[in-house]
Design a protein around this motif. Structure first.
Motif, PDB file in Angstrom:
ATOM      1  N   LEU A  74       0.467   7.439   7.403  1.00 42.41           N
ATOM      2  CA  LEU A  74       1.244   7.676   6.068  1.00 42.41           C
ATOM      3  C   LEU A  74       2.453   8.343   6.431  1.00 42.41           C
ATOM      4  N   SER A  75       3.366   8.430   5.408  1.00 43.35           N
ATOM      5  CA  SER A  75       4.612   9.167   5.575  1.00 43.35           C
ATOM      6  C   SER A  75       4.768  10.061   4.499  1.00 43.35           C
ATOM      7  N   ARG A 126       3.004  -2.398   5.138  1.00 43.23           N
ATOM      8  CA  ARG A 126       2.277  -1.891   3.888  1.00 43.23           C
ATOM      9  C   ARG A 126       1.850  -3.149   2.935  1.00 43.23           C
ATOM     10  N   HIS A 173       0.790  -1.255   0.034  1.00 39.47           N
ATOM     11  CA  HIS A 173      -0.280  -0.033   0.062  1.00 39.47           C
ATOM     12  C   HIS A 173       0.850   1.242  -0.080  1.00 39.47           C
ATOM     13  N   MET A 174       0.787   2.261  -0.956  1.00 41.31           N
ATOM     14  CA  MET A 174       1.819   3.106  -1.329  1.00 41.31           C
ATOM     15  C   MET A 174       0.905   4.429  -1.703  1.00 41.31           C
ATOM     16  N   PRO A 175      -0.207   4.756  -1.060  1.00 40.85           N
ATOM     17  CA  PRO A 175      -0.776   5.911  -1.593  1.00 40.85           C
ATOM     18  C   PRO A 175       0.033   7.285  -1.373  1.00 40.85           C
ATOM     19  N   ASP A 176       1.002   7.354  -0.524  1.00 39.16           N
ATOM     20  CA  ASP A 176       1.492   8.324  -0.146  1.00 39.16           C
ATOM     21  C   ASP A 176       2.992   8.766  -0.883  1.00 39.16           C
TER      22      ASP A 176
END
Lengths: 299, 299, 299, 299
Positions: free
Chosen positions: B294-295, B201, B179-182
């Motif tokens: 998130l980051s 993630r 998961h990488m929305p950010d």
């Protein structure tokens, strides 16, 4: 630092522990082989040993390379010539097993899958440890069901129980490789994510280094893992305790300590991650802003 | 439903796609073999092929059992006799490669590691797709660097670009299993968790079933994964698309669809998880209440 | 349901509690007036009473309209003619105060700002309650420092302590209006967010309705709040307990029970929120994906 | 630094803006008075002005003390003698209003409640700004519906639109006092937490200082807030811009800049919070580990 150290492999487990060595256990078989396609969740039976022996052998190899000194048989029932390990949630049942095994004149390691609240009948971890040692176990501890920090809390109670009773035994811990601060008395199976959505809870290698250090400081000398412990988690134990043991595991030839392998990366901000403080202090994001950080157990 | 379907394995990739078949790609080699102890992060070189061929072969076997129709070579440079796949972040470079390969009279699949914002020079995904097809690629798409949903967004732009230009090509997608929305334009390497703290993630199998369905609905017929895609993620693609393909992958003999394998569990609250709605709607907790969701990318 | 009920206002607090009435306390003065611009954080002194009496009077008015039966003086030291309430973290000091007040022949309500772990010297909540009642307090409980659920846990221990000692007293609780599951023994001041970044922790009105119900079920009949309790939180107590008390507070003329005021909204998806189940089950997002859900206390 | 500066209060708003002054708007009336018990959510009508004038006057007083130079009437329809401000979601309607007001020969400030995607008919923020200025507005901007950072994004688009059209106008921004990165085109009303569970999203004073600085740097000179902006948020704008304006607001007599009021606290770890870097970098926890960080809009 030298790698491996196979000559040591000939000593019995009690000899090693008695001489003050750290023994590193293995990790996750069922959950790991499920993800590789060889075990069915729910039943969790171990027919892979006969159906796909190469796949099972490969995983054993990975744990060995990662530093495991002991391979627990994957069958959960077969015996090894060096020790007997079992998995109980009732103190009484564990005691029976230890007594039977003791008659077979082998060193007995008895671990229970309990948390700080004790067994199903309210027997505390301290009392469980005392019962097992009195029945003849040389090594006592916990495995599975709870995360690393909860399991260390249980171990502290076991240690205090033994101390208060004037007994001595080697300590052993093999927790889940998952973050589980929210699981109740029943452990991780009661959390709604079990068993198919545990991914966000998987520990990083750095989490496991901290766990290994804390276990060592607590006096535990048989340190391993259970469900969720992949080979690189076992390697993290072996790397953390390399100063005490005097050698690194084989698979450290593919791992720079504390991210040092990043120091040749072309991007400077990635090179900047090649240091211990960076990984020790990082709070990793889940990438899942619509998800909570804790769950409530179903039971 | 029948398992596997090996007779199909003889057709060329273009024949399959031309006839409307779904082709399932493979998954993560470097990141997966790093966790198994055979690849060093940072360098990410592939000497495991010669040093530990059994380990590499085992992973290939797992992807095959999970349903992969195509094994991309692990070297990132060797050639196969059925197709050529490469990995580019500059449209121009990708075009050169396609032209060279085209002369070799092989079907060319060209994937770029770009996100919705396009390549490093601002060439949009639509323009990239057009350039690649004009240069001779039969299959175009994206791989790596971005999560499943971001990659599908990029694919939609590629598809629209081709459509607007009156061009046709087969579409291919192989995103990260994270998961990488950010992540920003640079993709996952710029996130502070890369590469040693990506655990929270990792996608669940259910996330991947949703991704596979959405990819299929978008018209993509070559569907696979990249870093982070473990064998059970590939199986999730194959299971989701089993109705369309008419068969399940081999390793579905160890997997009950949508958790159905839990229906014999002794605890009723775990049996209650043996259904599709349960897993489709679950929002899995991270078990890390001190971590954010998130980051911010480092670059 | 009738509003208000001012005739009741003439009875003394003990008369009311003795007759089984629920008494609703007031809420936050210092923290609320700080946000309105009349109190300085850090010193938290109450000169606003003389400098800006209208502002203080207005806040009292809001709590009255919200259903408060008792106005604690804002000075933290002045006396009222109907009762004495104080705020202690040492059991011994609290006992002295109760003894002095008792001589003044007034009913004494003694609350301590302790959590489930007890006072600074390890005196448990149960022991604290026993000491206070033996010294002459008619009403015992806790206020401030801990969130609603922690405070109810402390109250349960106080109640059990009294019961075990064969003593009786009225119970009183006035917790923070903040979610504080992560604060340690020292309470909220030790959390890094204190006092200028507590916003994300503020309870909703629905949280407070649950708290009020749980307090009532535990046998507590003096129910109020402390720092962070705004007028609408006090109203939430009064609304939750309206069935038992037989009337609603004045400011319920501006509040539809459980969101019912939304049932005339023009947007259907907002009208759909005009029901109890909706608000009872909502898990509100923080809107802050870069922030964690828990903190570690500084001490 | 001197407090207040009432002599300035006589100038008209355009005179001030033309001379380069920063004008500070007011904050939240409806949502704030709802929490104080004087306004009913859902209807959001303003009868409090006649029913409870003291309560309304008190809130005005708080905003004035916090530094507001302009009091927008609470009725949403009454007129002031110095300017007219309205609230629109359709560009065309806003244009009509500006034209009518223009005939009345007053300076017109026209704000729209739009986000970066523009109005309900797809008119972009840049186009909206151009239309309003062409119709005669001297001040254009946005208010309500979106959080501070989204609103600043919209303002940037308005500014660019005006610049591209060769037009000039003063810029004005009055966003929500809530963190709303997840709201869609319809703004905060579509989020499931609206209007009774927005608490975890409330901005801290430090968030608002960052917003005020960013608004100033963007060239905006009329800076205020809308729903969720409490008096201390307005004070945060006035404190952040005190260097530019040359004075602090009245209520800064009760506020130490950047937490400096904590420097006399008895606990050293709380004294350690009396500095700018601390509050600027703090990532405040929600205290709600079972809640997510983002929500999905209902529409």
């Amino acid at each position: 630092m030298a790698l491996a150290g196979s000559p040591r492999a000939k000593k019995g487990i009690l000899e090693r522990l008695d001489s003050g060595e750290v023994v590193i256990g293995d990790g996750s078989f069922l959950i790991t082989l499920e993800k590789r396609g060889y075990v069915k969740a729910g039943l969790w039976t171990s027919e892979a040993v006969v159906e796909h022996p190469n796949a099972v052998r490969q995983l054993h190899m990975e744990f060995l390379r990662a530093g495991s000194n002991v391979m627990q048989t994957f069958t959960f029932s077969a015996s090894e010539d060096k020790m007997e390990s079992q998995y109980f949630e009732h103190a009484e049942e564990a005691v029976w097993a230890v007594e039977v095994l003791k008659e077979a004149r082998k060193p007995v390691a008895a671990t229970m899958c309990i948390g700080p609240e004790g067994d199903m009948h309210g027997v505390t971890p301290g009392e469980c440890a005392v019962k097992l040692v009195k029945a003849g176990a040389s090594i006592v501890g916990v495995n599975c069901r709870f995360g690393p920090w909860t399991s260390l809390k249980t171990m502290r109670l076991m240690k205090e129980g033994l101390w208060a009773a004037g007994l001595k035994a080697h300590l052993m811990v093999q927790p889940l490789g998952f973050h589980m601060p929210d699981c109740g008395k029943g452990g991780f199976v009661d959390l709604p994510e079990y068993p198919f959505a545990l991914e966000p809870r998987v520990a990083t290698r750095w989490d496991i280094q901290k766990y290994a250090r804390e276990a060592y400081n607590l006096g535990i000398r048989y340190i391993g893992g259970c469900c969720g412990f992949e080979p690189y988690h076992i390697r993290a134990i072996a790397e953390e305790l390399a100063p005490e043991r005097g050698f690194l595991p084989l698979s450290s030839d593919k791992h720079g300590s504390w991210g040092s392998g990043l120091n040749t990366h072309t991007k400077p901000w990635i090179r900047a991650r090649a240091r211990r403080e960076y990984w020790e202090n990082l709070l990793p994001a889940s990438g899942r802003p619509f998800c909570p950080s804790l769950s409530k157990p179903d039971a």
